[in-house]
Write a protein that holds these residues in place. Structure first.
Motif, PDB file in Angstrom:
ATOM      1  N   SER A 264       0.831  -1.209   0.000  1.00  0.00           N
ATOM      2  CA  SER A 264       0.000   0.000   0.000  1.00  0.00           C
ATOM      3  C   SER A 264       0.865   1.258   0.000  1.00  0.00           C
ATOM      4  CB  SER A 264      -0.976  -0.008   1.180  1.00  0.00           C
ATOM      5  OG  SER A 264      -0.286  -0.025   2.402  1.00  0.00           O
ATOM      6  N   LYS A 265       2.018   1.213   0.673  1.00  0.00           N
ATOM      7  CA  LYS A 265       2.935   2.360   0.641  1.00  0.00           C
ATOM      8  C   LYS A 265       3.436   2.587  -0.785  1.00  0.00           C
ATOM      9  CE  LYS A 265       4.727   2.008   5.362  1.00  0.00           C
ATOM     10  NZ  LYS A 265       5.933   1.759   6.179  1.00  0.00           N
ATOM     11  N   MET A 266       3.727   1.494  -1.494  1.00  0.00           N
ATOM     12  CA  MET A 266       4.199   1.615  -2.874  1.00  0.00           C
ATOM     13  C   MET A 266       3.100   2.167  -3.779  1.00  0.00           C
ATOM     14  SD  MET A 266       7.346   1.023  -3.495  1.00  0.00           S
ATOM     15  CE  MET A 266       7.257   0.789  -5.272  1.00  0.00           C
ATOM     16  N   GLN A 267       1.886   1.690  -3.584  1.00  0.00           N
ATOM     17  CA  GLN A 267       0.773   2.181  -4.409  1.00  0.00           C
ATOM     18  C   GLN A 267       0.574   3.681  -4.184  1.00  0.00           C
ATOM     19  OE1 GLN A 267      -2.910   0.021  -4.066  1.00  0.00           O
ATOM     20  NE2 GLN A 267      -3.954   1.354  -5.516  1.00  0.00           N
ATOM     21  N   GLU A 268       0.677   4.098  -2.934  1.00  0.00           N
ATOM     22  CA  GLU A 268       0.538   5.518  -2.615  1.00  0.00           C
ATOM     23  C   GLU A 268       1.665   6.328  -3.264  1.00  0.00           C
ATOM     24  OE1 GLU A 268       0.941   8.155   1.381  1.00  0.00           O
ATOM     25  OE2 GLU A 268      -0.293   6.346   1.548  1.00  0.00           O
ATOM     26  N   LYS A 269       2.872   5.808  -3.184  1.00  0.00           N
ATOM     27  CA  LYS A 269       4.032   6.513  -3.750  1.00  0.00           C
ATOM     28  C   LYS A 269       3.921   6.628  -5.275  1.00  0.00           C
ATOM     29  CE  LYS A 269       8.778   7.100  -2.780  1.00  0.00           C
ATOM     30  NZ  LYS A 269       9.547   7.170  -1.586  1.00  0.00           N
ATOM     31  N   LEU A 270       3.396   5.579  -5.925  1.00  0.00           N
ATOM     32  CA  LEU A 270       3.241   5.591  -7.378  1.00  0.00           C
ATOM     33  C   LEU A 270       2.034   6.415  -7.822  1.00  0.00           C
ATOM     34  CD1 LEU A 270       4.022   1.843  -8.119  1.00  0.00           C
ATOM     35  CD2 LEU A 270       5.435   3.821  -8.739  1.00  0.00           C
ATOM     36  N   ASN A 271       1.110   6.642  -6.888  1.00  0.00           N
ATOM     37  CA  ASN A 271      -0.100   7.407  -7.171  1.00  0.00           C
ATOM     38  C   ASN A 271      -0.879   6.808  -8.353  1.00  0.00           C
ATOM     39  OD1 ASN A 271      -1.994   9.410  -6.752  1.00  0.00           O
ATOM     40  ND2 ASN A 271      -0.927  10.886  -8.043  1.00  0.00           N
ATOM     41  N   LEU A 272      -1.057   5.488  -8.308  1.00  0.00           N
ATOM     42  CA  LEU A 272      -1.835   4.777  -9.328  1.00  0.00           C
ATOM     43  C   LEU A 272      -3.002   4.062  -8.657  1.00  0.00           C
ATOM     44  CD1 LEU A 272       1.019   3.125 -11.427  1.00  0.00           C
ATOM     45  CD2 LEU A 272      -0.453   4.999 -12.151  1.00  0.00           C
ATOM     46  N   SER A 273      -4.089   3.947  -9.388  1.00  0.00           N
ATOM     47  CA  SER A 273      -5.245   3.225  -8.849  1.00  0.00           C
ATOM     48  C   SER A 273      -4.950   1.732  -8.836  1.00  0.00           C
ATOM     49  CB  SER A 273      -6.480   3.495  -9.709  1.00  0.00           C
ATOM     50  OG  SER A 273      -6.334   2.860 -10.976  1.00  0.00           O
ATOM     51  N   THR A 274      -5.715   1.014  -8.054  1.00  0.00           N
ATOM     52  CA  THR A 274      -5.594  -0.451  -8.016  1.00  0.00           C
ATOM     53  C   THR A 274      -5.825  -1.018  -9.415  1.00  0.00           C
ATOM     54  OG1 THR A 274      -6.342  -0.466  -5.726  1.00  0.00           O
ATOM     55  CG2 THR A 274      -6.496  -2.546  -6.936  1.00  0.00           C
ATOM     56  N   GLU A 275      -6.793  -0.454 -10.131  1.00  0.00           N
ATOM     57  CA  GLU A 275      -7.105  -0.928 -11.484  1.00  0.00           C
ATOM     58  C   GLU A 275      -5.925  -0.719 -12.432  1.00  0.00           C
ATOM     59  OE1 GLU A 275      -9.153   1.276  -9.761  1.00  0.00           O
ATOM     60  OE2 GLU A 275     -10.532  -0.307  -9.108  1.00  0.00           O
ATOM     61  N   ASP A 276      -5.294   0.455 -12.343  1.00  0.00           N
ATOM     62  CA  ASP A 276      -4.124   0.730 -13.192  1.00  0.00           C
ATOM     63  C   ASP A 276      -2.987  -0.238 -12.888  1.00  0.00           C
ATOM     64  OD1 ASP A 276      -5.347   2.825 -14.509  1.00  0.00           O
ATOM     65  OD2 ASP A 276      -4.413   4.390 -13.281  1.00  0.00           O
ATOM     66  N   LEU A 277      -2.751  -0.477 -11.596  1.00  0.00           N
ATOM     67  CA  LEU A 277      -1.688  -1.407 -11.211  1.00  0.00           C
ATOM     68  C   LEU A 277      -1.980  -2.820 -11.703  1.00  0.00           C
ATOM     69  CD1 LEU A 277      -0.824  -0.225  -7.596  1.00  0.00           C
ATOM     70  CD2 LEU A 277       0.604  -0.033  -9.631  1.00  0.00           C
ATOM     71  N   MET A 278      -3.232  -3.253 -11.581  1.00  0.00           N
ATOM     72  CA  MET A 278      -3.600  -4.595 -12.036  1.00  0.00           C
ATOM     73  C   MET A 278      -3.452  -4.723 -13.552  1.00  0.00           C
ATOM     74  SD  MET A 278      -4.127  -6.281  -9.330  1.00  0.00           S
ATOM     75  CE  MET A 278      -4.711  -7.779 -10.085  1.00  0.00           C
ATOM     76  N   GLU A 279      -3.859  -3.693 -14.277  1.00  0.00           N
ATOM     77  CA  GLU A 279      -3.743  -3.702 -15.735  1.00  0.00           C
ATOM     78  C   GLU A 279      -2.276  -3.774 -16.162  1.00  0.00           C
ATOM     79  OE1 GLU A 279      -4.723  -0.727 -19.455  1.00  0.00           O
ATOM     80  OE2 GLU A 279      -6.012  -0.630 -17.684  1.00  0.00           O
ATOM     81  N   LEU A 280      -1.430  -2.981 -15.507  1.00  0.00           N
ATOM     82  CA  LEU A 280      -0.001  -3.001 -15.808  1.00  0.00           C
ATOM     83  C   LEU A 280       0.587  -4.369 -15.523  1.00  0.00           C
ATOM     84  CD1 LEU A 280       2.658  -1.638 -16.580  1.00  0.00           C
ATOM     85  CD2 LEU A 280       2.813  -0.819 -14.205  1.00  0.00           C
ATOM     86  N   LYS A 281       0.259  -4.929 -14.366  1.00  0.00           N
ATOM     87  CA  LYS A 281       0.779  -6.248 -13.999  1.00  0.00           C
ATOM     88  C   LYS A 281       0.327  -7.308 -15.000  1.00  0.00           C
ATOM     89  CE  LYS A 281       0.870  -9.734 -10.399  1.00  0.00           C
ATOM     90  NZ  LYS A 281       0.484 -10.812 -11.300  1.00  0.00           N
ATOM     91  N   GLU A 282      -0.932  -7.261 -15.411  1.00  0.00           N
ATOM     92  CA  GLU A 282      -1.443  -8.237 -16.387  1.00  0.00           C
ATOM     93  C   GLU A 282      -0.705  -8.124 -17.718  1.00  0.00           C
ATOM     94  OE1 GLU A 282      -5.709  -7.862 -16.696  1.00  0.00           O
ATOM     95  OE2 GLU A 282      -5.954  -8.233 -14.537  1.00  0.00           O
ATOM     96  N   THR A 283      -0.449  -6.907 -18.168  1.00  0.00           N
ATOM     97  CA  THR A 283       0.262  -6.708 -19.435  1.00  0.00           C
ATOM     98  C   THR A 283       1.684  -7.240 -19.348  1.00  0.00           C
ATOM     99  OG1 THR A 283      -1.077  -4.760 -19.928  1.00  0.00           O
ATOM    100  CG2 THR A 283       1.007  -4.977 -21.121  1.00  0.00           C
ATOM    101  N   VAL A 284       2.371  -6.895 -18.275  1.00  0.00           N
ATOM    102  CA  VAL A 284       3.743  -7.370 -18.094  1.00  0.00           C
ATOM    103  C   VAL A 284       3.756  -8.905 -17.990  1.00  0.00           C
ATOM    104  CG1 VAL A 284       5.719  -7.335 -16.520  1.00  0.00           C
ATOM    105  CG2 VAL A 284       4.551  -5.213 -17.096  1.00  0.00           C
ATOM    106  N   GLN A 285       2.785  -9.475 -17.271  1.00  0.00           N
ATOM    107  CA  GLN A 285       2.714 -10.935 -17.127  1.00  0.00           C
ATOM    108  C   GLN A 285       2.471 -11.613 -18.475  1.00  0.00           C
ATOM    109  OE1 GLN A 285       3.310 -12.600 -14.053  1.00  0.00           O
ATOM    110  NE2 GLN A 285       3.600 -14.209 -15.562  1.00  0.00           N
ATOM    111  N   LYS A 286       1.647 -10.999 -19.334  1.00  0.00           N
ATOM    112  CA  LYS A 286       1.406 -11.539 -20.685  1.00  0.00           C
ATOM    113  C   LYS A 286       2.706 -11.630 -21.476  1.00  0.00           C
ATOM    114  CE  LYS A 286      -3.052  -9.823 -21.796  1.00  0.00           C
ATOM    115  NZ  LYS A 286      -3.853  -8.895 -22.588  1.00  0.00           N
ATOM    116  N   ILE A 287       3.480 -10.554 -21.420  1.00  0.00           N
ATOM    117  CA  ILE A 287       4.767 -10.531 -22.128  1.00  0.00           C
ATOM    118  C   ILE A 287       5.688 -11.607 -21.559  1.00  0.00           C
ATOM    119  CG2 ILE A 287       6.841  -9.157 -22.589  1.00  0.00           C
ATOM    120  CD1 ILE A 287       4.970  -6.652 -22.492  1.00  0.00           C
ATOM    121  N   LEU A 288       5.765 -11.679 -20.242  1.00  0.00           N
ATOM    122  CA  LEU A 288       6.618 -12.675 -19.588  1.00  0.00           C
ATOM    123  C   LEU A 288       6.211 -14.094 -19.974  1.00  0.00           C
ATOM    124  CD1 LEU A 288       8.974 -13.064 -17.659  1.00  0.00           C
ATOM    125  CD2 LEU A 288       7.355 -12.974 -15.767  1.00  0.00           C
TER     126      LEU A 288
END
Length: 144
Positions: free
Chosen positions: A115-139
């Motif tokens: 949660s500290k990281m999410q606050e520091k990045l200032n991204l919504s949970t949805e944005d973080l999940m979308e980014l993680k899903e995209t990176v995971q697809k590539i991986l």
């Protein structure tokens, strides 16, 4: 038709991925300094918090690290009193890794980090999940 122009840094996928990896790891540093571990040690601890008693090889597989990289990390975590390593009785070549009490307690402090990281990045949970899903697809495509 082949392109004989030199590749441009700004056109490459690898560069922003490299930079973001470095920057994200750096953002973790102050939070991890508070609990006395490095980012690679944090990764090892997360694996053990999910499932205690894994072998060195199993931890290495999960983190995509070889034993030459992992063994010094484990030694440092053991010196800090967070883990202990034991040779398996049935096969002494196999080393299992277990959380010590201090390693189990460390998990409580580490639970605050996402949660500290999410606050520091200032991204919504949805944005973080979308980014993680995209990176995971590539991986997943790379690892096939």
């Amino acid at each position: 038709m082949e392109n004989h122009n030199p590749p441009k840094l700004g056109n490459q996928l690898c560069f922003p991925l490299y930079v973001i990896s470095k920057e994200i790891t750096g953002l973790y540093r102050p939070f991890l300094d508070e609990i006395g571990i490095t980012y690679p040690q944090y990764l090892v601890m997360m694996v053990l918090w999910e499932k205690d008693g894994l072998t060195v090889n199993q931890i290495g597989e999960k983190l995509h690290l070889d034993s030459g990289t992992l063994t010094p990390l484990l030694k440092r975590l053991e010196a800090k009193g967070f883990i202990n390593r034991k040779r398996k009785k049935e096969d002494e070549r196999v080393v299992e890794v277990f959380l010590d009490e201090a390693g189990k307690k460390l998990q409580q402090d580490a639970c605050k980090i996402p949660s500290k990281m999410q606050e520091k990045l200032n991204l919504s949970t949805e944005d973080l999940m979308e980014l993680k899903e995209t990176v995971q697809k590539i991986l997943n495509k790379i690892q096939k």
